[in-house]
Motif scaffolding. Structure first.
Motif, PDB file in Angstrom:
ATOM      1  N   ASN A  39       0.720  -1.380  -0.197  1.00  0.00           N
ATOM      2  CA  ASN A  39      -0.228  -0.502   0.068  1.00  0.00           C
ATOM      3  C   ASN A  39       1.071   1.247   0.319  1.00  0.00           C
ATOM      4  N   PHE A  40       2.054   0.825   0.235  1.00  0.00           N
ATOM      5  CA  PHE A  40       2.818   2.609   0.608  1.00  0.00           C
ATOM      6  C   PHE A  40       4.054   2.303  -0.439  1.00  0.00           C
ATOM      7  N   VAL A  41       4.822   1.794  -0.219  1.00  0.00           N
ATOM      8  CA  VAL A  41       5.903   1.332  -1.568  1.00  0.00           C
ATOM      9  C   VAL A  41       5.664   1.323  -3.139  1.00  0.00           C
ATOM     10  N   ALA A  42       4.025   0.798  -3.533  1.00  0.00           N
ATOM     11  CA  ALA A  42       4.163   1.287  -4.313  1.00  0.00           C
ATOM     12  C   ALA A  42       3.038   1.367  -4.796  1.00  0.00           C
ATOM     13  N   VAL A  43       2.271   3.285  -4.437  1.00  0.00           N
ATOM     14  CA  VAL A  43       1.817   3.918  -4.720  1.00  0.00           C
ATOM     15  C   VAL A  43       2.017   4.300  -6.102  1.00  0.00           C
ATOM     16  N   VAL A  44       1.372   4.884  -6.834  1.00  0.00           N
ATOM     17  CA  VAL A  44       0.977   5.000  -7.972  1.00  0.00           C
ATOM     18  C   VAL A  44       0.410   7.196  -8.265  1.00  0.00           C
ATOM     19  N   PRO A  45       1.602   8.092  -7.977  1.00  0.00           N
ATOM     20  CA  PRO A  45       1.509   9.482  -8.620  1.00  0.00           C
ATOM     21  C   PRO A  45       0.867   9.779  -9.272  1.00  0.00           C
ATOM     22  N   PHE A 127       5.632  11.267  -1.906  1.00  0.00           N
ATOM     23  CA  PHE A 127       6.040  10.434  -1.876  1.00  0.00           C
ATOM     24  C   PHE A 127       7.299  10.698  -3.018  1.00  0.00           C
ATOM     25  N   LYS A 128       8.417  10.884  -1.998  1.00  0.00           N
ATOM     26  CA  LYS A 128      10.096  10.653  -2.107  1.00  0.00           C
ATOM     27  C   LYS A 128      10.576   9.512  -3.418  1.00  0.00           C
ATOM     28  N   ALA A 129       9.856   8.392  -3.462  1.00  0.00           N
ATOM     29  CA  ALA A 129       9.982   7.458  -4.666  1.00  0.00           C
ATOM     30  C   ALA A 129       9.406   5.691  -3.571  1.00  0.00           C
ATOM     31  N   THR A 130       8.624   5.416  -4.864  1.00  0.00           N
ATOM     32  CA  THR A 130       8.214   4.233  -4.598  1.00  0.00           C
ATOM     33  C   THR A 130       8.802   3.360  -6.274  1.00  0.00           C
ATOM     34  N   ILE A 131       8.269   1.546  -5.464  1.00  0.00           N
ATOM     35  CA  ILE A 131       8.707   1.153  -6.541  1.00  0.00           C
ATOM     36  C   ILE A 131       8.144   1.302  -7.949  1.00  0.00           C
ATOM     37  N   VAL A 132       6.866   2.284  -8.408  1.00  0.00           N
ATOM     38  CA  VAL A 132       6.671   2.536  -9.313  1.00  0.00           C
ATOM     39  C   VAL A 132       7.389   3.514 -10.116  1.00  0.00           C
ATOM     40  N   THR A 133       8.011   4.601  -9.368  1.00  0.00           N
ATOM     41  CA  THR A 133       8.626   5.982  -9.908  1.00  0.00           C
ATOM     42  C   THR A 133      10.074   5.010 -10.098  1.00  0.00           C
ATOM     43  N   GLU A 134      10.364   4.111  -9.733  1.00  0.00           N
ATOM     44  CA  GLU A 134      11.879   3.817  -9.548  1.00  0.00           C
ATOM     45  C   GLU A 134      11.993   2.991 -11.133  1.00  0.00           C
ATOM     46  N   ARG A 142       1.565  -1.306 -15.994  1.00  0.00           N
ATOM     47  CA  ARG A 142       0.859  -0.952 -14.568  1.00  0.00           C
ATOM     48  C   ARG A 142       0.578  -2.976 -13.796  1.00  0.00           C
ATOM     49  N   SER A 143       0.325  -3.905 -14.866  1.00  0.00           N
ATOM     50  CA  SER A 143       0.598  -5.346 -14.530  1.00  0.00           C
ATOM     51  C   SER A 143       0.998  -6.201 -13.015  1.00  0.00           C
ATOM     52  N   LEU A 144       2.594  -5.526 -13.103  1.00  0.00           N
ATOM     53  CA  LEU A 144       3.433  -5.887 -12.910  1.00  0.00           C
ATOM     54  C   LEU A 144       3.776  -4.933 -11.461  1.00  0.00           C
ATOM     55  N   ARG A 145       3.100  -3.738 -11.397  1.00  0.00           N
ATOM     56  CA  ARG A 145       2.946  -3.208  -9.507  1.00  0.00           C
ATOM     57  C   ARG A 145       1.897  -4.538  -8.782  1.00  0.00           C
ATOM     58  N   GLU A 146       1.195  -4.996  -9.730  1.00  0.00           N
ATOM     59  CA  GLU A 146       0.759  -6.095  -8.935  1.00  0.00           C
ATOM     60  C   GLU A 146       0.655  -7.729  -8.821  1.00  0.00           C
TER      61      GLU A 146
END
Length: 502
Positions: A39-45, A127-134, A142-146
């Motif tokens: 919920n927090f490391v994979a936020v989509v900004p 968010f400074k950085a998430t795995i989405v922005t990384e 987007r499916s890779l996030r799930e």
């Protein structure tokens, strides 16, 4: 005399049990941090295609000086239905006429645009950085996030199946030590992963190790306490997980970089690994595995801590073996998962229990993961989702104690299912109503989980009971603790580490 009688002699509820349960429950506070970390490391900004604003002489000469950068983007990025910048497409060529407020705007077609070619620009205000922005896990990726969360849950399932058998074979303590260490190492490696695939790999190992923590925490806690306090201890561990959800909110609120947040929830397990060496192995497991001499040392140690040193000195290996002769004789039989389906009664119990585990886990994580979908601040909704479990589990304990397991199980699941289905038809603009219903549904599922762990443990016979009772097709009786792989392998196939199970 049985093992509970032996435990009573050395002190079944004393200083040792209090310290033992408190230390075992501490890691449970951080289980939610790993389960709900997505919920927090994979936020989509908020994001849009990255464009090159330097036009090399093309376009209005004073474009970059007369217009704000955000306004200038309208010449490159089309608007969506909400008059916001499209997240995944850009114009095939700049539309400079759109910068003129008096220009006539026309709808664009797919042929006027193309997918992003230069990456994306993200709003990093929250968010400074998430795995989405990384790793740009947006649009077509987007499916890779799930997938990252699915891989983690696959690790939980694998660990439940594999580590349950290993725990019955090699002991609870050694598996708990190994699991604490693996959570710490895998979590740290995930925090510094250089690629998405490596991140998923380490998350898989984290999930696998978390299953070992869950299983052996519950087994070690129950196997050193009498039946009369089992419900209270289970409730305490239950609430440790609940308050862990609130701890996650505080940690995530203070750490907005996904790498440091990942490391923050993994680091405490180094501490848990160090003090876990203090835990004694389950004396009952040791006796049933022909290690009565080691069990005797642990029992004397417990007796001394509980102020019953004299009673402990009276025990001998011969006394332990003679008093548990019946249980020892029954451990000579071998069992497998197939034994759960050999009689009509056990087959029905196994099938119904697996269905309940699946439906409860599926619905729980369907609600608890991806909080962004509710359109509410994710920190606020995580607090609500964590807090609602407090009264829900209290109601569940009362119902379990005074009404019964079956009624509690059925009622909580029916209510949860009805609420989740009703929420499908609530318009998305009614955010408060949708969030409230989701919170109530999650509370019902928390009650269902509390019942699942207790009810399943009582429905299955242990291997220390005569096998002929099962072969006759008799209803399973309530017993203390499922000790061997036949029972644990099935019970562990839930991926919701809310209450550790044995």
């Amino acid at each position: 005399m049985s093992f509970p009688d032996i435990l009573e002699k050395v002190g079944s509820v004393g200083k040792f049990q209090v310290i033992h349960i408190l230390l075992l429950a501490l890691p449970v506070l951080f289980l939610a941090s790993h389960n709900l970390l997505q919920n927090f490391v994979a936020v989509v900004p908020d994001h849009h295609c990255r464009v090159r604003l330097a036009m090399n002489g093309s376009g209005p000469a004073n474009a970059t000086t007369a217009l704000q950068a955000e306004e200038l983007l309208r010449a490159f990025i089309p608007l969506d239905r909400n008059q916001e910048l499209e997240q995944c497409r850009v114009y095939s060529s700049p539309r400079w006429h759109l910068l003129d407020p008096n220009a006539t705007w026309r709808n664009t077609t797919e042929y006027d645009t193309q997918i992003c070619t230069d990456g994306w620009t993200y709003n990093r205000s929250q968010f400074k950085a998430t795995i989405v922005t990384e790793w740009d896990l947006v649009c077509s990726s987007r499916s890779l996030r799930e997938l990252a969360q699915s891989v983690y849950m696959g690790g939980v399932l694998t660990g439940s199946i594999v580590l349950g058998r290993l725990s019955d074979r090699y002991g609870r303590r050694i598996l708990l030590l190994w699991s604490h260490f693996l959570v710490a190492v895998a979590g740290t490696c995930a925090a510094f992963a250089s690629s998405y695939s490596l991140f998923c790999f380490w998350r898989f190992l984290s999930g696998m190790a978390l299953s070992g923590v869950i299983l052996n925490t519950f087994c070690l806690s129950l196997e050193w306490i009498p039946t009369k306090v089992r419900t209270g201890v289970s409730t305490y561990i239950n609430y440790s997980y609940t308050f862990g959800q609130l701890i996650l909110v505080g940690v995530a609120y203070g750490i907005r970089d996904w790498r440091w947040l990942q490391f923050a929830v993994a680091f405490p397990f180094y501490v848990f690994f160090l003090y876990s060496w203090w835990f004694p192995e389950s004396a009952r497991w040791l006796i049933l595995n022909n290690r009565a001499d080691v069990a005797l040392k642990h029992l004397k140690r417990v007796a001394k801590l509980n102020g019953r040193g004299e009673e402990g000195e009276k025990l001998t290996s011969a006394i332990l073996k003679s008093n548990m002769e019946k249980e020892l004789s029954n451990t000579k039989d071998t069992y497998s998962v197939l034994d759960l389906f050999k009689t009509p009664v056990m087959c029905k119990t196994a099938c119904c229990t697996m269905l309940i585990w699946f439906s409860t886990s599926f619905a729980y994580y369907g609600v608890a993961i991806d909080l962004q979908g509710f359109g509410v601040d994710i920190y606020l909704i995580q607090v609500i989702f964590g807090a609602v479990d407090i009264p829900a589990k209290l109601v569940g304990v009362i119902m379990l104690s005074y009404i019964g397991r079956r009624f509690t199980q059925g009622t909580s699941l029916i209510l949860a299912g009805s609420i989740v289905i009703a929420n499908i038809f609530i318009p998305k603009d009614l955010e408060i109503l949708r969030t409230s219903l989701a919170a109530i549904g999650k509370g019902c599922l928390a009650t269902a989980f509390s019942c699942c762990y207790l009810h399943a443990g009582e429905l299955y016979p242990t291997v220390v009971r005569a096998k002929k009772d099962v072969e006759k097709g008799e209803e399973p009786k309530k017993d203390e603790i499922p000790l061997q792989g036949t029972q644990t392998s099935l019970m562990q196939q839930s991926s919701e580490p809310d209450t550790p199970h044995c």
